[in-house]
Write an enzyme that holds these catalytic residues in place. Structure first.
Site, PDB file in Angstrom:
ATOM      1  N   ARG A 107       0.441  -1.640   0.029  1.00 31.32           N
ATOM      2  CA  ARG A 107       0.084  -0.073  -0.065  1.00 31.32           C
ATOM      3  C   ARG A 107       0.744   1.230   0.123  1.00 31.32           C
ATOM      4  O   ARG A 107       0.592   2.448  -0.924  1.00 31.32           O
ATOM      5  CB  ARG A 107      -0.836  -0.084   1.476  1.00 31.32           C
ATOM      6  CG  ARG A 107      -2.294   1.146   1.159  1.00 31.32           C
ATOM      7  CD  ARG A 107      -2.656   1.642   0.532  1.00 31.32           C
ATOM      8  NE  ARG A 107      -2.617   2.353  -0.724  1.00 31.32           N
ATOM      9  CZ  ARG A 107      -2.918   1.273  -2.028  1.00 31.32           C
ATOM     10  NH1 ARG A 107      -3.828   0.464  -2.419  1.00 31.32           N
ATOM     11  NH2 ARG A 107      -2.546   2.316  -3.346  1.00 31.32           N
TER      12      ARG A 107
ATOM     13  N   LYS B  59       2.920  25.227  -3.571  1.00 32.44           N
ATOM     14  CA  LYS B  59       1.563  24.667  -3.010  1.00 32.44           C
ATOM     15  C   LYS B  59       1.619  22.950  -3.160  1.00 32.44           C
ATOM     16  O   LYS B  59       0.465  22.130  -4.264  1.00 32.44           O
ATOM     17  CB  LYS B  59      -0.436  24.653  -4.015  1.00 32.44           C
ATOM     18  CG  LYS B  59      -0.223  26.207  -3.640  1.00 32.44           C
ATOM     19  CD  LYS B  59      -1.171  26.778  -4.833  1.00 32.44           C
ATOM     20  CE  LYS B  59      -0.883  29.146  -4.768  1.00 32.44           C
ATOM     21  NZ  LYS B  59      -2.906  29.975  -5.669  1.00 32.44           N
TER      22      LYS B  59
ATOM     23  N   LYS C 261       5.577  39.917  -2.486  1.00 36.85           N
ATOM     24  CA  LYS C 261       4.112  40.906  -2.978  1.00 36.85           C
ATOM     25  C   LYS C 261       3.904  41.073  -2.810  1.00 36.85           C
ATOM     26  O   LYS C 261       3.908  42.461  -1.223  1.00 36.85           O
ATOM     27  CB  LYS C 261       3.959  39.249  -3.048  1.00 36.85           C
ATOM     28  CG  LYS C 261       4.257  38.016  -3.295  1.00 36.85           C
ATOM     29  CD  LYS C 261       2.985  36.404  -3.709  1.00 36.85           C
ATOM     30  CE  LYS C 261       3.541  35.643  -4.009  1.00 36.85           C
ATOM     31  NZ  LYS C 261       2.853  34.681  -3.621  1.00 36.85           N
TER      32      LYS C 261
ATOM     33  N   GLU D 162       6.147  40.425  -7.772  1.00 35.76           N
ATOM     34  CA  GLU D 162       4.377  40.360  -8.442  1.00 35.76           C
ATOM     35  C   GLU D 162       3.389  41.000  -8.694  1.00 35.76           C
ATOM     36  O   GLU D 162       3.887  42.285  -7.511  1.00 35.76           O
ATOM     37  CB  GLU D 162       4.097  39.366  -6.986  1.00 35.76           C
ATOM     38  CG  GLU D 162       2.023  38.743  -7.723  1.00 35.76           C
ATOM     39  CD  GLU D 162       1.855  38.428  -6.726  1.00 35.76           C
ATOM     40  OE1 GLU D 162       2.314  36.584  -6.454  1.00 35.76           O
ATOM     41  OE2 GLU D 162       0.817  39.010  -6.161  1.00 35.76           O
TER      42      GLU D 162
ATOM     43  N   ASP E 242       0.317  38.232 -11.800  1.00 39.00           N
ATOM     44  CA  ASP E 242      -0.662  37.167 -11.301  1.00 39.00           C
ATOM     45  C   ASP E 242      -2.634  37.945 -11.722  1.00 39.00           C
ATOM     46  O   ASP E 242      -2.710  38.894 -11.205  1.00 39.00           O
ATOM     47  CB  ASP E 242      -0.868  37.774  -9.712  1.00 39.00           C
ATOM     48  CG  ASP E 242      -1.928  36.641  -9.346  1.00 39.00           C
ATOM     49  OD1 ASP E 242      -1.857  35.521  -9.499  1.00 39.00           O
ATOM     50  OD2 ASP E 242      -2.406  37.125  -8.146  1.00 39.00           O
TER      51      ASP E 242
END
Length: 274
Positions: free
Chosen positions: A94, A129, A161, A190, A212
């Site tokens: 597994r 992410k 940012k 950004e 962005d």
């Protein structure tokens, strides 16, 4: 990445087995041959993880791979054969499949999107992410799928940012501080509008500019006015349905978080061979 793989695999095995695999103790301890089969089209990734899962349980297990990381496979294809004791193969099954399914999902998704934009100059980037504990592994999977790695973490690149700039006071001061304190570290800024982009274009010491959530028309203009000054990265709301449009604007990079966070595990199964 070998030490990282070992740590991650040890944690995964402990999580699954704990004090021992109770069910496998009921099996006859005989030598068997097992196969891992892929049930769908995929780009395989995670072989080193799978190997270590099996060998950590039983160093005498032998695995013969018919593919390597980055290989394209089709439904029904046998990707490896495993020789060893039934008990230990079942115990490791597994956890080994979990790594293969998750990492192959990232490499497969990446390959799909890279294929869609292959007629443009845009390179596909990942993001931070990622699944906790699997960042290096997932970023490796992105490379297996033909993508390019963005920054690994907060330690190898400076990305300025809105909140950073507001805290420091101004973008100019932010860049100046970054250059003084970290002269060899890349700096990405950004921006969220064409006006912000225009103000950044007059500044020096920047590696690239991230636009962005720009609309397609604004991104086309962004590419035009920044040509020969800084590379442009597009991000925000980009997926398989619109990535070609974004790539055709002429951007240098497209970063997409779904490569690592919105993935569907590849269908793999382990079966005992006759």
């Amino acid at each position: 990445m070998k030490n990282d793989i070992k740590k991650i695999v040890q944690l995964a095995i402990l999580e699954d087995i704990g004090g021992g695999d109770l069910t496998s103790t009921l099996l006859e301890n005989k030598m068997i041959v097992a196969e891992i089969v892929c049930r769908e089209n995929a780009v395989i990734c995670g072989i080193d993880f799978a190997n270590l899962c099996f060998l950590s349980i039983d160093p005498k297990i032998q695995i013969t791979w018919n593919v390597e990381d980055g290989s394209n496979v089709i439904p029904g294809q046998i990707i490896c054969r495993i020789y060893g004791l039934a008990k230990t193969i079942v115990t490791a099954e597994r956890v080994a499949l979990n790594f293969l399914q998750i990492l192959s999902a990232t490499s497969t998704k990446t390959a799909e999107l890279v294929g869609l934009i292959s007629g443009t100059k845009a390179k596909l980037l990942d993001t931070r992410k990622t699944i906790p504990g699997l960042r290096k592994a997932q970023k490796y999977a992105v490379k297996c799928g033909g993508g390019v790695n963005h920054r690994m973490g907060l330690y190898d690149c400076i990305m300025l940012k809105e909140n950073h700039i507001l805290t420091i006071g101004s973008l100019e001061d932010s860049i100046k501080d970054a250059v003084i304190n970290f002269p060899k570290i890349p700096i990405i800024v950004e921006v969220e509008s064409l006006d912000e982009l225009k103000s950044v274009l007059s500044m020096t010491n920047i590696t690239r500019i991230l636009c962005d959530n720009f609309s397609i028309p604004d991104l086309i203009e962004a590419v035009q006015i920044s040509s020969g000054v800084y590379p442009i990265e597009a991000s925000g709301g980009i997926n398989e349905d619109n990535i070609i449009q974004y790539a055709e604007t002429g951007v240098d990079f497209i970063s997409i978080g779904s490569l690592t966070k919105d993935i569907r595990s590849i269908d793999l199964s382990l079966r005992f061979s006759d």
